[in-house]
Design a protein around this motif. Structure first.
Motif, PDB file in Angstrom:
ATOM      1  N   TYR A   1     -21.851  -2.498 -35.098  1.00 35.89           N
ATOM      2  CA  TYR A   1     -23.034  -1.681 -35.422  1.00 35.89           C
ATOM      3  C   TYR A   1     -22.609  -0.462 -36.223  1.00 35.89           C
ATOM      4  O   TYR A   1     -21.457  -0.035 -36.232  1.00 35.89           O
ATOM      5  CB  TYR A   1     -23.777  -1.256 -34.155  1.00 35.89           C
ATOM      6  N   VAL A   2     -23.589   0.099 -36.935  1.00 32.80           N
ATOM      7  CA  VAL A   2     -23.422   1.372 -37.632  1.00 32.80           C
ATOM      8  C   VAL A   2     -24.519   2.305 -37.133  1.00 32.80           C
ATOM      9  O   VAL A   2     -25.681   1.886 -37.019  1.00 32.80           O
ATOM     10  CB  VAL A   2     -23.529   1.197 -39.159  1.00 32.80           C
TER      11      VAL A   2
ATOM     12  N   ASN B   1     -19.648   4.187 -36.085  1.00 30.43           N
ATOM     13  CA  ASN B   1     -19.789   2.736 -36.146  1.00 30.43           C
ATOM     14  C   ASN B   1     -18.801   2.094 -35.193  1.00 30.43           C
ATOM     15  O   ASN B   1     -17.859   2.750 -34.717  1.00 30.43           O
ATOM     16  CB  ASN B   1     -19.594   2.205 -37.553  1.00 30.43           C
ATOM     17  N   SER B   2     -19.007   0.817 -34.878  1.00 33.71           N
ATOM     18  CA  SER B   2     -18.093   0.060 -34.049  1.00 33.71           C
ATOM     19  C   SER B   2     -17.805  -1.270 -34.727  1.00 33.71           C
ATOM     20  O   SER B   2     -18.728  -2.041 -35.009  1.00 33.71           O
ATOM     21  CB  SER B   2     -18.683  -0.199 -32.662  1.00 33.71           C
TER      22      SER B   2
ATOM     23  N   LYS C   1     -31.893   8.944 -33.607  1.00 33.96           N
ATOM     24  CA  LYS C   1     -30.655   8.280 -34.003  1.00 33.96           C
ATOM     25  C   LYS C   1     -30.930   6.785 -34.060  1.00 33.96           C
ATOM     26  O   LYS C   1     -31.422   6.188 -33.103  1.00 33.96           O
ATOM     27  CB  LYS C   1     -29.548   8.569 -32.994  1.00 33.96           C
TER      28      LYS C   1
ATOM     29  N   ASP D   1     -32.287   4.876 -25.090  1.00 30.11           N
ATOM     30  CA  ASP D   1     -31.959   3.866 -26.102  1.00 30.11           C
ATOM     31  C   ASP D   1     -32.996   2.746 -26.027  1.00 30.11           C
ATOM     32  O   ASP D   1     -32.966   1.917 -25.112  1.00 30.11           O
ATOM     33  CB  ASP D   1     -30.563   3.288 -25.864  1.00 30.11           C
TER      34      ASP D   1
ATOM     35  N   ASP E   1     -27.447  -3.471 -29.312  1.00 34.18           N
ATOM     36  CA  ASP E   1     -26.831  -2.565 -30.285  1.00 34.18           C
ATOM     37  C   ASP E   1     -27.718  -2.320 -31.497  1.00 34.18           C
ATOM     38  O   ASP E   1     -27.238  -1.869 -32.540  1.00 34.18           O
ATOM     39  CB  ASP E   1     -25.466  -3.107 -30.721  1.00 34.18           C
ATOM     40  N   ASN E   2     -28.991  -2.625 -31.389  1.00 38.19           N
ATOM     41  CA  ASN E   2     -29.990  -2.191 -32.369  1.00 38.19           C
ATOM     42  C   ASN E   2     -30.975  -1.318 -31.602  1.00 38.19           C
ATOM     43  O   ASN E   2     -31.877  -1.813 -30.943  1.00 38.19           O
ATOM     44  CB  ASN E   2     -30.696  -3.370 -33.012  1.00 38.19           C
ATOM     45  N   THR E   3     -30.752   0.002 -31.676  1.00 33.73           N
ATOM     46  CA  THR E   3     -31.514   0.928 -30.844  1.00 33.73           C
ATOM     47  C   THR E   3     -32.059   2.101 -31.646  1.00 33.73           C
ATOM     48  O   THR E   3     -31.549   2.449 -32.714  1.00 33.73           O
ATOM     49  CB  THR E   3     -30.643   1.484 -29.699  1.00 33.73           C
TER      50      THR E   3
ATOM     51  N   LYS F   1     -23.597   7.686 -42.247  1.00 29.35           N
ATOM     52  CA  LYS F   1     -23.491   7.247 -40.856  1.00 29.35           C
ATOM     53  C   LYS F   1     -22.901   8.376 -40.026  1.00 29.35           C
ATOM     54  O   LYS F   1     -22.252   9.280 -40.539  1.00 29.35           O
ATOM     55  CB  LYS F   1     -22.613   6.007 -40.740  1.00 29.35           C
TER      56      LYS F   1
ATOM     57  N   HIS G   1     -27.387  -3.242 -35.880  1.00 34.08           N
ATOM     58  CA  HIS G   1     -26.397  -4.238 -35.496  1.00 34.08           C
ATOM     59  C   HIS G   1     -26.280  -5.314 -36.571  1.00 34.08           C
ATOM     60  O   HIS G   1     -27.223  -5.577 -37.311  1.00 34.08           O
ATOM     61  CB  HIS G   1     -26.817  -4.870 -34.156  1.00 34.08           C
TER      62      HIS G   1
ATOM     63  N   ARG H   1     -29.454   2.959 -34.624  1.00 39.59           N
ATOM     64  CA  ARG H   1     -28.268   2.107 -34.604  1.00 39.59           C
ATOM     65  C   ARG H   1     -28.674   0.713 -35.084  1.00 39.59           C
ATOM     66  O   ARG H   1     -29.602   0.123 -34.541  1.00 39.59           O
ATOM     67  CB  ARG H   1     -27.683   2.026 -33.190  1.00 39.59           C
TER      68      ARG H   1
END
Length: 306
Positions: A305-306, A299-300, A263, A208, A215-217, A296, A267, A265
């Protein structure tokens, strides 16, 4: 100086020896060290009357004492070498034609970093602390840069490009503005970086790689020939999105070379939702002419994040 002395005004001295209880710098005073600064007994008091400045301004090479300063200035050319870890409660200034050799020590700065000369980072750590918003001025390459401000709302603004192998985003945020923060090894911590973040190093699978925050990965399942990735992130209304109904955040991701499957992600912050339902949000990509749904895989709504 012997006994208890108070310095008023400006002193540009060949050398300074404190051999007594303490030297107290008064407000707005400047203590200029043109050669050596020796404390055989007593202390330097920079906290009772602020602001004050100690300036190492000799034309030859100088050793910068491992003390607590209010403002610290390094001037008049040549190399100023840290004796050990230095604490600066105000600003640190590196003047033109002057080199600050930071050695292998950890230096703590609560004010602004102002570099008009050269910073020789060595294996040092510079940690930016304190409860005020501060800035980094002057193109600088750090070794380890730690942002550990008092509160998450405290901001460090970049006034020039900054390069760092490792940045620790412990507490607080970084705003790059029109500049770029380049990371050549890794970033750690939950603090937020807004603006332009470039990672330039080898990229491996199943790692990651964080940019704006943890959470931006980007995580590669396949990667070949990728040596640099730039992520630009900004908060604000997306004017060209239909009816302005997107959340108030946009990312622009550039991968100059290589082939990959990854992948992604992204945020966001709660305040940027713009009336959108978090559970229904998905990624939407601008293809150069219009916005198209990318969908997607998850998400959380807790970590946002998505």
């Amino acid at each position: 100086f012997t006994g208890t002395s108070t310095l008023n005004g400006t002193a540009n001295l060949f050398n300074v020896t404190i051999n007594g209880t303490s030297l107290i710098l008064s407000a707005s005073s400047v203590l200029g060290i043109a050669n050596t600064f020796i404390i055989t007994a007593g202390s330097l008091n920079v906290s009772s009357n602020k602001p004050n400045t100690v300036i190492f301004n000799g034309t030859g090479a100088q050793t910068v004492n491992a003390l607590t300063y209010h403002h610290l200035a390094l001037a008049n050319g040549n190399t100023k070498t840290a004796a050990a870890g230095i604490t600066v409660n105000g600003n640190i200034t590196i003047s033109p034609s002057t080199i600050f050799n930071a050695g292998s020590f950890t230096h703590t700065l609560s004010g602004n970093w102002i570099n008009s000369g050269t910073f020789s980072a060595g294996t040092s750590t510079v940690q930016m602390t304190g409860g005020t918003n501060t800035s980094i001025t002057g193109a600088t390459t750090f070794n380890i840069l730690t942002i550990n401000k008092t509160a998450s709302s405290n901001v460090v603004s970049l006034q020039n490009n900054v390069t760092v192998p490792v940045i620790n985003m412990t507490t607080g945020s970084v705003l790059t503005g029109a500049n770029t923060l380049t990371i050549t090894t890794t970033r750690n911590g939950n603090g937020i970086i807004m603006g332009t973040i470039t990672r330039t190093h080898t990229f491996s699978m199943a790692v990651d790689y964080a940019f704006e925050g943890s959470d931006n990965t980007i995580n590669f399942s396949v990667v070949s020939g990728v040596t640099s990735i730039t992520v630009y992130v900004a908060a604000g209304s997306i004017s060209d999105y239909p009816n302005g109904s997107a959340i108030n955040r946009v990312y622009n991701i550039t991968v100059p070379s290589g082939t990959y499957v990854a992948k992604l992600r992204l945020h966001y912050e709660e305040a940027e939702l713009n009336g959108n339902d978090e559970t229904a949000m998905q990624l939407i990509r601008y293809n150069g002419a219009s916005w198209a749904v990318s969908g997607k895989t998850g998400n959380s709504t807790t970590s946002n994040y998505v």
